[in-house]
Scaffold this active site. Structure first.
Site, PDB file in Angstrom:
ATOM      1  N   LYS A  70       4.111   9.137  -0.147  1.00 17.55           N
ATOM      2  CA  LYS A  70       3.885   9.097  -1.599  1.00 17.55           C
ATOM      3  C   LYS A  70       4.969   9.822  -2.374  1.00 17.55           C
ATOM      4  CE  LYS A  70      -1.031   8.278  -2.318  1.00 17.55           C
ATOM      5  NZ  LYS A  70      -2.198   8.752  -3.088  1.00 17.55           N
ATOM      6  N   LYS A 113      -4.142  -1.123  -2.520  1.00 14.43           N
ATOM      7  CA  LYS A 113      -4.180  -1.443  -3.946  1.00 14.43           C
ATOM      8  C   LYS A 113      -2.827  -1.209  -4.604  1.00 14.43           C
ATOM      9  CE  LYS A 113      -6.743   2.874  -4.425  1.00 14.43           C
ATOM     10  NZ  LYS A 113      -8.137   3.289  -4.421  1.00 14.43           N
ATOM     11  N   LYS A 126      -0.473  -1.723   5.836  1.00 11.38           N
ATOM     12  CA  LYS A 126      -1.914  -1.742   5.542  1.00 11.38           C
ATOM     13  C   LYS A 126      -2.184  -2.410   4.196  1.00 11.38           C
ATOM     14  CE  LYS A 126      -3.082   2.434   3.114  1.00 11.38           C
ATOM     15  NZ  LYS A 126      -3.881   3.581   2.818  1.00 11.38           N
TER      16      LYS A 126
END
Ligand code: AMP
Ligand code: TRP
Length: 343
Positions: A123, A209, A206
């Site tokens: 991230k 969203k 994966k």
């Protein structure tokens, strides 16, 4: 570091899990988390589920969007079968004990532990200096979420395994540092055929969203035509389906679609392959989209219905927070005492 450590039998079984209200629920969230939360609640274990709004703001969230997403996530829990009477359903920021215990854990956890977290590395990306301090400390807040309830079981998807190992390390270090047996050594529950639902476009990533391509995921609010179209266009290989799980080993895209089918139908992968082995994807894909529509459309309709009554959702969250505080407050008080703070 925690390999082989047993959970503490002295603690009564209690389930805790959380999801970030950072917008949009996917089939991965449903199969890896929400569906299993409802299953665990229905087994009769005391279950606590949290909209982790304080985790969400570790990356920028527009305030109006955060409010809407928190309500939508709550609706997603309820529509997936989590009963706010049986379980405790609330949002993190309403129970201040999470932030209080997180601060103590910030002082227990080591910088080196945090630096190893793959979610932090993913991230923060190349520019770690520009990431928020909250993003770095994220796993200590997550440990606090779990341990402030003395939770013993945490159902999550595969991607959260490393954070749960860190939670165990924090509990062990706290117990050792203060010479107590206060925090339980939590057991991760990463189970079922769909602990890692993959992107429909790339079997090595994966389903998320945050993927820029909407075709890569099925959203819980997608309508029947959208679901059918996404599954029709999902990447596969040219071979027919095998009749046993080991035939899927080097076929990530095929394996993903079979796993999704198994998880949606509550079957094992082998049971599914007994039925569909030998079929081509041209035949299997419509079966999968019918099943996905059958399972997801009642959920998305119920979510839409609940979203028409935001006041009721807010009331459910307030009531859940009250019940959560009744468990968390004595535990945070005792923690402060152990640490040596005058109360
Ligand atoms: P998040 O949306 O990142 O807050 O994740 C909420 C929950 O959904 C966590 O338990 C995750 O492990 C789970 N989850 C998210 N994406 C997937 C996926 N693609 N497959 C399985 N579980 C997932
Ligand atoms: N980190 C989790 C995720 O991104 C969300 C989360 C926060 C959580 N606190 C938790 C999950 C406590 C389980 C238990 O999916």
């Amino acid at each position: 570091m925690t390999e082989g450590v047993q959970t503490s039998p002295a603690f009564t079984p209690r389930v805790f899990s959380g999801i970030q209200p950072s917008g949009g629920l996917t089939l991965g969230n449903y199969l890896g988390a929400l569906k299993r939360f409802a299953d665990s609640q229905n087994k009769g274990v005391e279950s606590i589920f949290c909209m982790v709004d304080m985790h969400a703001i570790t990356v920028w969230q527009d305030p109006d969007a955060l409010r809407r997403q928190t309500r939508e996530l709550t609706a997603g829990f309820i529509a997936s079968g989590v009963d706010p009477e049986k379980s405790i359903l609330f949002n993190q920021s309403q129970v201040s004990a999470h932030a209080e215990l997180a601060w103590i854990f910030n002082c227990v956890a080591r910088m080196g532990w945090m630096q190893r977290m793959t979610q932090w590395k993913d991230k923060a990306g190349k520019n770690q200096q520009n990431a928020s301090l909250g993003l770095f400390a994220y796993p200590a807040l997550m440990a606090a979420d779990i341990l402030v309830y003395h939770a013993t079981e945490v159902p999550v998807g595969e991607d959260q395994k490393q954070h749960l190992e860190l939670t165990r390390d924090i509990a062990i270090k706290f117990n050792n540092d203060f010479g107590v047996d206060f925090f339980p050594i939590t057991e991760p529950k990463i189970e079922g055929a769909a602990t890692r639902v993959m992107s429909l476009r790339d079997g090595s990533k994966k389903m998320s969203k945050s993927d820029p391509s909407d075709m890569s995921r099925i959203n819980m609010t997608d309508d029947a035509d959208t679901i059918a179209n996404k599954i029709r266009k999902a990447r596969t290989d040219p071979d027919a389906l095998p009749s046993e799980a080991k035939g899927l080993e080097d076929r990530p895209e095929a394996r993903n679609l079979v796993n999704i089918y198994a998880a949606l139908s509550d079957m094992t992968v082998d049971q599914v392959l007994t039925d569909v082995g030998g079929k081509q994807f041209s035949e299997f894909k419509p079966m999968l989209s019918d099943l996905a529509v059958e399972k997801l459309s009642p959920i998305s309709m119920e979510m839409a219905r609940l979203m028409e009554h935001p006041d009721e959702i807010d009331a459910i969250l307030r009531r859940g927070a009250e019940r959560a505080r009744a468990i968390a407050n004595p535990i945070i008080e005792r923690t402060f005492e152990i640490v040596g703070m005058i109360r």
